[in-house]
Design an enzyme around this catalytic site. Structure first.
Site, PDB file in Angstrom:
ATOM      1  N   CYS A  31     -29.015   1.233  30.471  1.00  0.00           N
ATOM      2  CA  CYS A  31     -29.530   0.985  29.746  1.00  0.00           C
ATOM      3  C   CYS A  31     -31.115   0.926  28.656  1.00  0.00           C
ATOM      4  CB  CYS A  31     -28.296   1.029  28.466  1.00  0.00           C
ATOM      5  SG  CYS A  31     -27.211   2.903  28.989  1.00  0.00           S
ATOM      6  N   TYR A 171     -22.520  12.208  37.068  1.00  0.00           N
ATOM      7  CA  TYR A 171     -22.487  11.001  36.749  1.00  0.00           C
ATOM      8  C   TYR A 171     -20.972  10.749  36.911  1.00  0.00           C
ATOM      9  CZ  TYR A 171     -22.386   6.939  34.087  1.00  0.00           C
ATOM     10  OH  TYR A 171     -22.321   5.584  33.741  1.00  0.00           O
ATOM     11  N   HIS A 174     -18.447   4.184  35.637  1.00  0.00           N
ATOM     12  CA  HIS A 174     -18.477   2.806  34.304  1.00  0.00           C
ATOM     13  C   HIS A 174     -17.903   3.393  33.197  1.00  0.00           C
ATOM     14  CE1 HIS A 174     -22.610   2.808  36.378  1.00  0.00           C
ATOM     15  NE2 HIS A 174     -22.580   1.111  35.862  1.00  0.00           N
ATOM     16  N   ASP A 267     -19.218  -3.443  37.001  1.00  0.00           N
ATOM     17  CA  ASP A 267     -20.625  -3.077  37.548  1.00  0.00           C
ATOM     18  C   ASP A 267     -21.620  -4.458  36.995  1.00  0.00           C
ATOM     19  OD1 ASP A 267     -22.411  -1.907  39.122  1.00  0.00           O
ATOM     20  OD2 ASP A 267     -23.325  -0.660  37.132  1.00  0.00           O
TER      21      ASP A 267
END
Ligand code: ADP
Ligand code: SF4
Length: 696
Positions: A31, A171, A174, A267
């Site tokens: 991001c 995906y 996360h 992460d």
């Protein structure tokens, strides 16, 4: 200079299915707080990394449908061709520099409540939404929903391919990707063919991979971003169970395995609690089970660690988010044999806080991050000083602000003198780096110290405290005060706007006193009205030195702002684990010789006294601006001394996180002799009005 041949492997091209990455430097999706609203800022932030040598540049997570709307967080979207066109800007700018462009197609399932689209969120099983405790449940997906989801993924993949993306993701990581929610026993309680056994729970990931491969896989790389472990034990995905099973099941299916651990706080672990390469125990198995290339992350800033990962068969490709933000030119620097010029990420996660606080993208080490488009700042280039201007600059204070100003002004060709009262450069970061877990803060100083050391036009004078008289007599035309800040002794901060009675006692300490080595006698009360890391770090230090410590805060939780930098839970664990008593919702009303009086903020519980020998007040800081104020008070005196420009920057201007200082230092250097600055100091990204539409 040529690169060290030991690093050659990092520069070897590698096939990712039908496409080839030019090297092993891979900016994984991350991001950057530009989202769909600021496509120019996003494209500029990413393209500068392609210029700096990263072989693959990815978007952040990119929503494929309005049932996945991360508002209020800024994220990209590819709901239609209009969004795709915006993203094409990024693709083209990245391609210009010879890098591949990747897109992380995402459906966030039950993560968010879709505040903006108001679509009801989707999940494998009915459950309240995950983030922000929003009062809405995600509904259990039926078979039609699953068919829809698969179609949205395919449609998004085709749109992405149409605008030129080379790498297209499925995906499942996360705590944000729906594939992960189906795989995890934590979130999947279904009894149909998508629930129960690991094969059933992994079914959706396989289907999404096959669909995407069929749609775009002939000419684009289809990657799987996969969290091998959710770090919540057997209740969730573990690398030994689901992690291994998925990699075995789909070993050769994706063109690229992009592996990590979940959720984001694991992460992107802060350096306070995690070392470089901390993912390895959870992802090292992947390469043993597939012949496809594997990329992974771990805040890799050292080229030696990078080649070690490849040589030991842990990873094929070095993934990076934060190291690429802190130094967009990291690959180029290794290629040119300039390892010492790498601006190493310090692992503070201020970049993450841009997203979590819905603010502008920012980085402590790289002040140009997020400013590439709107201010036109390049991480490596800066205009030389104009001809014929006053070029003698005196900077007082060699903390992050003064150091960055000296580095950037030196790069512009000014004749800079950087003066500090202390025996070493670094200011607050050198002092804070001595505290538990903050050693990496020192990189803010060491990077700049090394750069300045190479500049003949920058002189550093240490052990020299300057008075106003000294400054006036110095002979510099430009004077920059970067004299930092001081923690308040009186405890004033967010909650207490007036002095706490008794705060002037000999047994009351500030963080400055602790960092200066004050002898603190236990038991100790640490009062946190700052709410970032400082109080918790001091409590940890004092506890480890053998003191009994009680942590008091007016908030409901300790060190609450750390939620924004993903360290809050780890801090809770650390503080409680050390046996520090935590008292929340209480304010201090008085500090006496034998204890502090506290009162509950919301209930009338009377005054409670905590017996203690010492109190540490972690409230707020005040600028050390006395020198600046004395100088600015009389323009005639300044003129007589030949001083044409007087500035104050960093904490001396107004105390803030370290990134405020590096940004302020950089800005003063960019703007010196750049002419009058407009009231709105940067370019705005505007919504283009459609002339055809009017409002009734
Ligand atoms: P910032 O984050 O704004 O850079 P710091 O507190 O880290 O602030 O650094 C301020 C530096 O300024 C400290 O190293 C301090 O020693 C130095 N300093 C403050 N006042 C003077 C002075 N009058 N003369 C020389 N150095 C000073
Ligand atoms: Fe690294 Fe901190 Fe910059 Fe993020 S903000 S890239 S963690 S230095």
């Amino acid at each position: 200079m040529a690169r060290d041949p030991r690093y050659d492997i990092l520069f070897e091209p590698i096939k990712l299915g039908p496409v080839t990455a030019p090297n092993r430097f891979y900016q994984v999706p991350h991001c950057d707080a530009h989202g769909h609203n600021m496509p120019y800022g996003d494209a500029s932030h990413r393209s500068v990394k392609a210029e700096g040598g990263w072989g693959v540049i990815c978007t952040e997570q990119c929503s494929i449908h309005p049932t996945s709307d991360a508002a209020p967080y800024a994220e990209t979207r590819i709901w239609d061709d209009g969004h795709a066109k915006q993203l094409g800007l990024l693709v083209d700018s990245v391609h210009k520099h010879g890098a591949l462009a990747g897109i992380e197609l995402a459906h966030n399932g039950y993560a968010f409540s879709n505040r903006m689209s108001r679509e009801i969120p989707l999940a494998p099983s009915s459950t309240p939404v995950h983030y922000n405790w929003d009062p809405i449940a995600a509904r259990e997906m039926d078979h039609e929903d699953i068919r829809d989801l698969r179609r949205w993924q395919v449609d998004a993949a085709k749109r992405a391919q149409n605008v030129g993306f080379d790498v297209i993701y499925v995906y499942a990581a996360h705590g944000l990707g729906i594939g992960q929610f189906f795989l995890s026993p934590h979130t999947n309680h279904r009894t149909d063919e998508y629930g129960g056994s690991v094969e059933n729970r992994a079914r959706l990931i396989g289907e999404m991979l096959e669909d995407t491969l069929e749609a775009v896989g002939e000419t684009s790389c289809v990657a799987l971003r996969f969290a091998t472990d959710e770090m919540i034990g057997a209740e969730g995905i573990t690398w030994q169970e689901e992690g291994q099973a998925v990699v075995e099941m789909y070993a050769e299916l994706p063109h690229l395995w992009d592996v990590n651990i979940s959720d984001w706080k694991w992460d992107s672990g802060v350096s306070r609690y995690f070392e470089e390469g901390h993912h390895e125990p959870y992802v090292a198995f992947v390469k043993q089970k597939t012949t496809k290339p594997v990329v992974g992350v771990g805040r890799f800033t050292s080229p030696d660690t990078m080649i070690d990962q490849i040589n030991r068969g842990v990873l094929d490709i070095i993934g990076a988010a934060r190291p690429s933000i802190a130094d967009p030119f990291l690959p180029k620097k290794i290629e040119e044999g300039r390892n010492e010029d790498i601006r190493e990420c310090i692992g503070c996660n201020i970049c993450v806080s841009s997203e979590t606080t819905s603010g502008r993208f920012r980085c402590t080490q790289n002040p140009t991050a997020g400013e590439e488009f709107r201010r036109g700042w390049h991480p490596e280039k800066i205009d030389p000083k104009p001809e014929g201007v006053d070029d003698g600059v005196l900077i007082i204070g060699a903390g992050p602000a003064g150091l960055e100003a000296a580095r950037a002004l030196g790069q512009r060709g000014y004749d800079v003198h950087l003066v500090d009262a202390r025996a070493e450069v670094g200011g607050r970061v050198i002092k804070e780096a001595q505290l538990p877990g903050l050693a990496k803060w020192g990189r803010v100083a060491s990077y700049r110290d090394i750069q300045i050391g190479k500049m003949k036009n920058v002189e550093v004078h240490l052990n020299t405290e300057l008075s106003a008289k000294d400054v006036l007599e110095y002979g510099a035309e430009v004077v920059v005060c970067a004299t930092g800040s001081t923690w308040r002794q009186d405890g004033c901060s967010h909650t207490n706007t007036h002095e706490i009675p008794g705060s002037d006692g000999d047994n009351v300490f500030t963080p400055d006193a602790i960092m200066a080595g004050a002898e603190v006698k236990g038991p100790v009360v640490v009062f946190d009205d700052d709410h970032y890391y400082m109080a918790a770090v001091i409590a940890e230090k004092l506890r480890k030195e053998g003191n009994e410590v009680t942590f008091v805060t007016p908030l409901m939780e300790l060190a609450r702002w750390g939620e924004n930098t993903l360290e809050f839970e780890f801090t809770m664990e650390r503080i409680h684990g050390l046996g520090i008593e935590v008292i929340t919702d209480y304010n201090i009303t008085n500090i006496g010789g034998n204890g502090v009086d506290i009162v509950h903020l919301y209930a009338d519980k009377g005054t409670r006294t905590i017996p203690c020998s010492s109190t540490v007040l972690v409230g707020s800081r005040l600028p050390n601006d006395a020198l600046y104020r004395e100088l600015v008070a009389d323009p005639a005196v300044l003129e007589a001394a030949g001083i044409t420009t007087l500035e104050r920057i960093g904490d001396c201007f107004s105390p803030g996180a370290i990134q405020v200082s590096t940004h302020g230092g950089h800005r003063v250097a960019r703007e010196l002799h750049a002419g009058p600055q407009p009231d709105v100091s940067y370019k705005l990204e505007r919504i283009a009005l459609d002339q055809e539409i009017s409002v009734a």
